[in-house]
Design an enzyme around this catalytic site. Sequence first.
Site, PDB file in Angstrom:
ATOM      1  N   TYR A 241      50.519 120.765 101.040  1.00 51.90           N
ATOM      2  CA  TYR A 241      51.464 121.382 100.095  1.00 51.90           C
ATOM      3  C   TYR A 241      51.786 120.425  98.941  1.00 51.90           C
ATOM      4  O   TYR A 241      51.740 120.790  97.768  1.00 51.90           O
ATOM      5  CB  TYR A 241      52.777 121.757 100.796  1.00 51.90           C
ATOM      6  CG  TYR A 241      52.753 123.049 101.579  1.00 51.90           C
ATOM      7  CD1 TYR A 241      51.557 123.660 101.955  1.00 51.90           C
ATOM      8  CD2 TYR A 241      53.949 123.669 101.967  1.00 51.90           C
ATOM      9  CE1 TYR A 241      51.560 124.850 102.689  1.00 51.90           C
ATOM     10  CE2 TYR A 241      53.950 124.855 102.692  1.00 51.90           C
ATOM     11  CZ  TYR A 241      52.760 125.442 103.063  1.00 51.90           C
ATOM     12  OH  TYR A 241      52.773 126.607 103.783  1.00 51.90           O
TER      13      TYR A 241
ATOM     14  N   ARG B 103      55.097 134.406 104.053  1.00 50.99           N
ATOM     15  CA  ARG B 103      54.884 133.030 104.527  1.00 50.99           C
ATOM     16  C   ARG B 103      53.709 132.412 103.766  1.00 50.99           C
ATOM     17  O   ARG B 103      52.626 133.007 103.715  1.00 50.99           O
ATOM     18  CB  ARG B 103      54.574 133.062 106.027  1.00 50.99           C
ATOM     19  CG  ARG B 103      54.361 131.689 106.647  1.00 50.99           C
ATOM     20  CD  ARG B 103      53.743 131.807 108.038  1.00 50.99           C
ATOM     21  NE  ARG B 103      54.690 132.289 109.036  1.00 50.99           N
ATOM     22  CZ  ARG B 103      55.426 131.488 109.831  1.00 50.99           C
ATOM     23  NH1 ARG B 103      55.303 130.177 109.735  1.00 50.99           N
ATOM     24  NH2 ARG B 103      56.249 132.004 110.712  1.00 50.99           N
ATOM     25  N   ALA B 104      53.941 131.237 103.193  1.00 54.04           N
ATOM     26  CA  ALA B 104      52.888 130.633 102.367  1.00 54.04           C
ATOM     27  C   ALA B 104      51.682 130.237 103.218  1.00 54.04           C
ATOM     28  O   ALA B 104      50.533 130.508 102.856  1.00 54.04           O
ATOM     29  CB  ALA B 104      53.435 129.414 101.622  1.00 54.04           C
TER      30      ALA B 104
ATOM     31  N   HIS C  75      51.212 127.452  94.800  1.00 58.61           N
ATOM     32  CA  HIS C  75      51.529 127.132  96.194  1.00 58.61           C
ATOM     33  C   HIS C  75      50.283 127.303  97.046  1.00 58.61           C
ATOM     34  O   HIS C  75      49.813 128.417  97.252  1.00 58.61           O
ATOM     35  CB  HIS C  75      52.638 128.070  96.683  1.00 58.61           C
ATOM     36  CG  HIS C  75      53.411 127.550  97.866  1.00 58.61           C
ATOM     37  ND1 HIS C  75      52.790 127.072  99.002  1.00 58.61           N
ATOM     38  CD2 HIS C  75      54.741 127.440  98.084  1.00 58.61           C
ATOM     39  CE1 HIS C  75      53.731 126.691  99.863  1.00 58.61           C
ATOM     40  NE2 HIS C  75      54.912 126.894  99.338  1.00 58.61           N
TER      41      HIS C  75
ATOM     42  N   HIS D 175      62.683 130.063  95.965  1.00 58.72           N
ATOM     43  CA  HIS D 175      61.566 129.745  96.858  1.00 58.72           C
ATOM     44  C   HIS D 175      61.959 129.965  98.316  1.00 58.72           C
ATOM     45  O   HIS D 175      62.435 129.052  98.992  1.00 58.72           O
ATOM     46  CB  HIS D 175      61.136 128.285  96.619  1.00 58.72           C
ATOM     47  CG  HIS D 175      59.920 127.844  97.370  1.00 58.72           C
ATOM     48  ND1 HIS D 175      59.428 126.564  97.282  1.00 58.72           N
ATOM     49  CD2 HIS D 175      59.085 128.493  98.226  1.00 58.72           C
ATOM     50  CE1 HIS D 175      58.360 126.443  98.050  1.00 58.72           C
ATOM     51  NE2 HIS D 175      58.133 127.596  98.636  1.00 58.72           N
TER      52      HIS D 175
ATOM     53  N   ARG E 231      62.845 122.266 109.781  1.00 56.70           N
ATOM     54  CA  ARG E 231      63.879 123.143 110.332  1.00 56.70           C
ATOM     55  C   ARG E 231      65.042 122.393 110.967  1.00 56.70           C
ATOM     56  O   ARG E 231      66.030 122.991 111.360  1.00 56.70           O
ATOM     57  CB  ARG E 231      63.242 124.096 111.342  1.00 56.70           C
ATOM     58  CG  ARG E 231      62.092 124.869 110.689  1.00 56.70           C
ATOM     59  CD  ARG E 231      61.718 126.137 111.415  1.00 56.70           C
ATOM     60  NE  ARG E 231      60.753 126.880 110.607  1.00 56.70           N
ATOM     61  CZ  ARG E 231      60.430 128.161 110.810  1.00 56.70           C
ATOM     62  NH1 ARG E 231      60.991 128.834 111.799  1.00 56.70           N
ATOM     63  NH2 ARG E 231      59.564 128.766 110.035  1.00 56.70           N
TER      64      ARG E 231
ATOM     65  N   GLU F 218      63.331 126.624 100.127  1.00 51.41           N
ATOM     66  CA  GLU F 218      62.160 126.908 100.969  1.00 51.41           C
ATOM     67  C   GLU F 218      62.581 127.399 102.354  1.00 51.41           C
ATOM     68  O   GLU F 218      61.745 127.502 103.244  1.00 51.41           O
ATOM     69  CB  GLU F 218      61.310 125.630 101.091  1.00 51.41           C
ATOM     70  CG  GLU F 218      59.822 125.826 101.320  1.00 51.41           C
ATOM     71  CD  GLU F 218      59.112 124.469 101.536  1.00 51.41           C
ATOM     72  OE1 GLU F 218      59.709 123.426 101.250  1.00 51.41           O
ATOM     73  OE2 GLU F 218      57.970 124.479 101.997  1.00 51.41           O
TER      74      GLU F 218
ATOM     75  N   HIS G 285      60.438 132.086 101.940  1.00 52.20           N
ATOM     76  CA  HIS G 285      59.312 132.816 102.519  1.00 52.20           C
ATOM     77  C   HIS G 285      59.779 133.601 103.749  1.00 52.20           C
ATOM     78  O   HIS G 285      60.712 133.200 104.439  1.00 52.20           O
ATOM     79  CB  HIS G 285      58.206 131.844 102.959  1.00 52.20           C
ATOM     80  CG  HIS G 285      57.619 131.028 101.848  1.00 52.20           C
ATOM     81  ND1 HIS G 285      56.885 131.582 100.830  1.00 52.20           N
ATOM     82  CD2 HIS G 285      57.648 129.691 101.604  1.00 52.20           C
ATOM     83  CE1 HIS G 285      56.482 130.620 100.010  1.00 52.20           C
ATOM     84  NE2 HIS G 285      56.932 129.464 100.450  1.00 52.20           N
TER      85      HIS G 285
END
Lengths: 348, 348
Positions: B194, B71-72, B178, B6, B290, B284, B8
């Site tokens: 999410y 990017r989701a 997702h 997972h 972050r 992820e 992105h």
Amino acid sequence: MIIDCHGHFTTEPEALHDFRRRQIAAHAEGRPGPDPESLSIDDETLRACVEGAQIAAQRQRGTDLTLFSPRAAGMAHHVGDAAVSLAWTHVCNDLIHRICTLFPKNFVGVCQLPQSPGVEPAACVDELVRCVERLGFVGCNINPDPTGGFWTTPPLTDRWWYPLWEAMAALDVPGMIHVSASCNACFHTTGSHYINGDTTAFMQVLEGDLFRDFPTLKFVIPHGGGAVPYHWGRYRGLAQDMGRGPLEDLLLNNVFFDTCVYHALGIELLTRVVPADNILFASEMIGAVRGIDPRTGHHYDDTRRYIDGLATLSAADRHKIFEGNARRVYGRLNDRLRVLGIGDGPPA
Amino acid sequence: MIIDCHGHFTTEPEALHDFRRRQIAAHAEGRPGPDPESLSIDDETLRACVEGAQIAAQRQRGTDLTLFSPRAAGMAHHVGDAAVSLAWTHVCNDLIHRICTLFPKNFVGVCQLPQSPGVEPAACVDELVRCVERLGFVGCNINPDPTGGFWTTPPLTDRWWYPLWEAMAALDVPGMIHVSASCNACFHTTGSHYINGDTTAFMQVLEGDLFRDFPTLKFVIPHGGGAVPYHWGRYRGLAQDMGRGPLEDLLLNNVFFDTCVYHALGIELLTRVVPADNILFASEMIGAVRGIDPRTGHHYDDTRRYIDGLATLSAADRHKIFEGNARRVYGRLNDRLRVLGIGDGPPA
């Protein structure tokens, strides 16, 4: 004393369901709703509804007092209109009051509110005041999504809600943030809508500045806080990335989680992640899950056992979770119990 | 070998964002969208986007291969219409393909699909086939709510979705369930939408009979399965109350959870509740959170550390989580790695 902060009247007599059906039919046909006086439930019937159910479970499980509110899925604020919601809410809250009067050692009232999609929460204040000041209720349930799964109401941090928060703060009653039945095919009521509602509400207050404006306002997030304790690192990280400081400082004077998590490992996580000051014992019984876990031989929702089984929980923390926090968060509870001549000790 | 299922492309070049802005503006003004040929990103730019980011993190954290998708939140299926979604999806998937071609040891492709509110998922099959058969992708991301938070699409168990499930089963590619960006003020994209999407999808498949009709179809539920492992007792009890038998028997041939849970206690719960066969390593990164956790000194999303720290996890289970399960669930991955001359061992 063990206080269960989350119990619903889910064993209603058939007459109540019949009243609701008549009410919905009348609304659909544009007729006035049924007269509440037409709903006749005698004390014997009402006693029988809870004696073999919630009260029997209290006795079997060794819990004492349940903060008792109408069936959460039954609130169904999306049904009808504001007048339908108000009439239904009166009937439901009055029944809770009667049960609390019949069994004052077992139940203290928590009210539903006459919410309705698109109607300002200010419209709920009169019923809240009535329940608290006249009926002796100590809290209320707040539905963050009166649409039943379409989420078109402003978030809890929006000024739309402020008159209700003002009234709650003035009355010193907390709110349990609890959605009602889902009428959206995507969401199973108790399997996803309830849990999503909890997670959503937590993130709304994490993003906003509600508790700067209402420093004494208190929310109880049921079902163990939805997904939040499991994703505690995610929420700590999001708060940090948003520059909002440590999550614990941001929310934990105002946000509390109940223990409606139906397995030992989940409860263990909750108590290891969330400070003991922010956890209130609850079982939701008789509620979403009614079966017996074949692995343990006990009801899934007999949450006291999971807490009793936590070897590392200190006696002081156990007392907070079982009793002390409820007395602190539900600011009117001590007075109420004193009036009733029950358990008049101060919080630990 | 450690496979992160997972990841992105969240470090896109500005030119891609500019293309999207031009596309949205054109749609709003009723003009044709920009020519994809007008999007000029050279290989050097593309390399730079990931070298100091995802690839650096792989190196620092000691992971090997990321199953890499657009990017989701960027999918934003609610924006524009089906034609806008299709054009955008082509561009995004083609960029993923270029990155996978530039760094074949680091990335294998997973596609987004050209979903759009109200448009049947059958419309996604051509793009899925293109990505799998021509670009070598091994999976796809499926948005259970293309409306971006209003949930007016039928549940995943509805026949509305069946043509897509048929194509996925025929191609032997799993889907990660997702959602994308929230355009609903009630939901924070990564903080509640999410996680709610994960919980919702799990309950949809628990309620339905999808895997009776598609016994080989596989779904990966990201973010550690939303709220599900924390409420495992609730889901076991609901399945039981619904007469659907043991939860593990009902779903665990078809449903898998990733490890995007950003604290050690959460990962510990996941691995104690869900069988090791159903957990796939993921981080992820670079994604929703972050920052660096001041309590550990490491990134919240450095999920490998949490798994490494699980003293009770057997070596065999660790291998399943880090590599074996990904090779099994992503049925085309072994062949893909063999074609690329990388890690050609069979699953454990």
